[in-house]
Scaffold this motif. Sequence first.
Motif, PDB file in Angstrom:
ATOM      1  N   ASN A  59       0.863  -1.183   0.000  1.00 11.38           N
ATOM      2  CA  ASN A  59       0.000   0.000   0.000  1.00 11.38           C
ATOM      3  C   ASN A  59       0.902   1.238   0.000  1.00 11.38           C
ATOM      4  N   GLU A  60       0.345   2.428   0.183  1.00  9.51           N
ATOM      5  CA  GLU A  60       1.111   3.653   0.031  1.00  9.51           C
ATOM      6  C   GLU A  60       2.026   3.982   1.201  1.00  9.51           C
ATOM      7  N   SER A  61       1.906   3.289   2.333  1.00  6.89           N
ATOM      8  CA  SER A  61       2.724   3.659   3.492  1.00  6.89           C
ATOM      9  C   SER A  61       3.484   2.486   4.108  1.00  6.89           C
ATOM     10  N   GLN A  62       3.538   1.363   3.431  1.00  3.10           N
ATOM     11  CA  GLN A  62       4.274   0.213   3.944  1.00  3.10           C
ATOM     12  C   GLN A  62       5.064  -0.424   2.812  1.00  3.10           C
ATOM     13  N   TYR A  63       6.235  -0.957   3.170  1.00  3.51           N
ATOM     14  CA  TYR A  63       7.104  -1.579   2.184  1.00  3.51           C
ATOM     15  C   TYR A  63       7.617  -2.906   2.736  1.00  3.51           C
ATOM     16  N   MET A  64       7.834  -3.850   1.854  1.00  7.66           N
ATOM     17  CA  MET A  64       8.376  -5.145   2.236  1.00  7.66           C
ATOM     18  C   MET A  64       9.561  -5.461   1.339  1.00  7.66           C
ATOM     19  N   LYS A  65      10.622  -5.983   1.949  1.00  4.31           N
ATOM     20  CA  LYS A  65      11.838  -6.295   1.198  1.00  4.31           C
ATOM     21  C   LYS A  65      12.227  -7.740   1.468  1.00  4.31           C
ATOM     22  N   ILE A  66      12.560  -8.446   0.413  1.00  5.06           N
ATOM     23  CA  ILE A  66      13.050  -9.817   0.495  1.00  5.06           C
ATOM     24  C   ILE A  66      14.480  -9.802  -0.033  1.00  5.06           C
ATOM     25  N   ASP A  67      15.403 -10.410   0.711  1.00  6.94           N
ATOM     26  CA  ASP A  67      16.782 -10.430   0.241  1.00  6.94           C
ATOM     27  C   ASP A  67      17.413 -11.794   0.457  1.00  6.94           C
ATOM     28  N   ALA A  68      18.395 -12.093  -0.369  1.00  4.44           N
ATOM     29  CA  ALA A  68      19.159 -13.341  -0.266  1.00  4.44           C
ATOM     30  C   ALA A  68      20.606 -13.019  -0.609  1.00  4.44           C
ATOM     31  N   GLY A  69      21.512 -13.571   0.184  1.00  5.02           N
ATOM     32  CA  GLY A  69      22.911 -13.273  -0.054  1.00  5.02           C
ATOM     33  C   GLY A  69      23.826 -14.142   0.771  1.00  5.02           C
ATOM     34  N   ALA A  70      24.987 -13.585   1.092  1.00  7.86           N
ATOM     35  CA  ALA A  70      26.008 -14.329   1.820  1.00  7.86           C
ATOM     36  C   ALA A  70      26.703 -13.429   2.824  1.00  7.86           C
ATOM     37  N   ASN A  71      27.111 -14.025   3.926  1.00  9.22           N
ATOM     38  CA  ASN A  71      27.923 -13.363   4.941  1.00  9.22           C
ATOM     39  C   ASN A  71      29.333 -13.914   4.826  1.00  9.22           C
ATOM     40  N   PHE A  72      30.318 -13.033   4.766  1.00 16.71           N
ATOM     41  CA  PHE A  72      31.719 -13.437   4.637  1.00 16.71           C
ATOM     42  C   PHE A  72      32.441 -13.084   5.921  1.00 16.71           C
ATOM     43  N   THR A  73      33.229 -14.026   6.451  1.00 15.14           N
ATOM     44  CA  THR A  73      33.978 -13.770   7.670  1.00 15.14           C
ATOM     45  C   THR A  73      35.302 -14.516   7.643  1.00 15.14           C
ATOM     46  N   TRP A  74      36.206 -14.071   8.477  1.00 14.82           N
ATOM     47  CA  TRP A  74      37.496 -14.721   8.643  1.00 14.82           C
ATOM     48  C   TRP A  74      37.563 -15.179  10.095  1.00 14.82           C
ATOM     49  N   MET A  75      37.330 -16.460  10.336  1.00 15.05           N
ATOM     50  CA  MET A  75      37.371 -17.017  11.688  1.00 15.05           C
ATOM     51  C   MET A  75      38.092 -18.347  11.656  1.00 15.05           C
ATOM     52  N   GLY A  76      38.820 -18.625  12.710  1.00 17.98           N
ATOM     53  CA  GLY A  76      39.515 -19.906  12.797  1.00 17.98           C
ATOM     54  C   GLY A  76      40.588 -20.054  11.738  1.00 17.98           C
ATOM     55  N   GLY A  77      41.165 -18.945  11.277  1.00 23.27           N
ATOM     56  CA  GLY A  77      42.228 -19.004  10.290  1.00 23.27           C
ATOM     57  C   GLY A  77      41.783 -19.291   8.875  1.00 23.27           C
ATOM     58  N   LYS A  78      40.480 -19.168   8.612  1.00 28.68           N
ATOM     59  CA  LYS A  78      40.014 -19.401   7.244  1.00 28.68           C
ATOM     60  C   LYS A  78      38.805 -18.524   6.928  1.00 28.68           C
ATOM     61  N   THR A  79      38.583 -18.314   5.647  1.00 24.08           N
ATOM     62  CA  THR A  79      37.422 -17.566   5.188  1.00 24.08           C
ATOM     63  C   THR A  79      36.212 -18.478   5.193  1.00 24.08           C
ATOM     64  N   THR A  80      35.108 -17.960   5.718  1.00 18.87           N
ATOM     65  CA  THR A  80      33.870 -18.729   5.761  1.00 18.87           C
ATOM     66  C   THR A  80      32.768 -17.920   5.101  1.00 18.87           C
ATOM     67  N   VAL A  81      31.962 -18.581   4.293  1.00 17.69           N
ATOM     68  CA  VAL A  81      30.820 -17.963   3.623  1.00 17.69           C
ATOM     69  C   VAL A  81      29.557 -18.631   4.150  1.00 17.69           C
ATOM     70  N   ILE A  82      28.639 -17.824   4.664  1.00 20.31           N
ATOM     71  CA  ILE A  82      27.392 -18.341   5.229  1.00 20.31           C
ATOM     72  C   ILE A  82      26.220 -17.756   4.446  1.00 20.31           C
TER      73      ILE A  82
END
Length: 158
Positions: A59-82
């Motif tokens: 409607n004119e005053s509400q919005y909805m967003k759907i997203d999909a992606g990846a989280n990148f981190t460096w933990m435990g001496g390696k790169t991890t993608v979640i």
Amino acid sequence: MNIKGFAFILIGVLSCLSVAAQKNPLPAHNNWIFGPSIGYQYQSGSFLKASAWGLFAPNESQYMKIDAGANFTWMGGKTTVIPEVGFTYYVNDFVLLPFVKAELTPYTVTPKVGLSLFSLIDLGVGYGFDINTKKDFKQIKGVNLSLGVNIPLNFHLY
């Protein structure tokens, strides 16, 4: 030419332009706005977030967003993608939009609340609940702070 004559001519020209504009309506647009986003998140460690999203207005005053992606981190001496999916509900259509969000990864469920500047910059806070701990990786749970930038590719003003 006096002011009355000038005003009469100006009103006539504007009337003609109005009639011409009515004959050539603005093109119809898709109701979805979409694009990429990039952000930073802290939840038991630092993550770089990259995703694609789609936003629509029920409607004119509400919005909805759907997203999909990846989280990148460096933990435990390696790169991890979640991988991650999210759903955001923007409550109003003012400059600062309050929102509620839910994010789901294979390891956490994270409800959030926050503020967004024109749904372009999102600042959120939430709490992540551990649902599955990745082997040889620490638990990802606790307070979640995030900052994201959404880049619309098909934005239109009309």
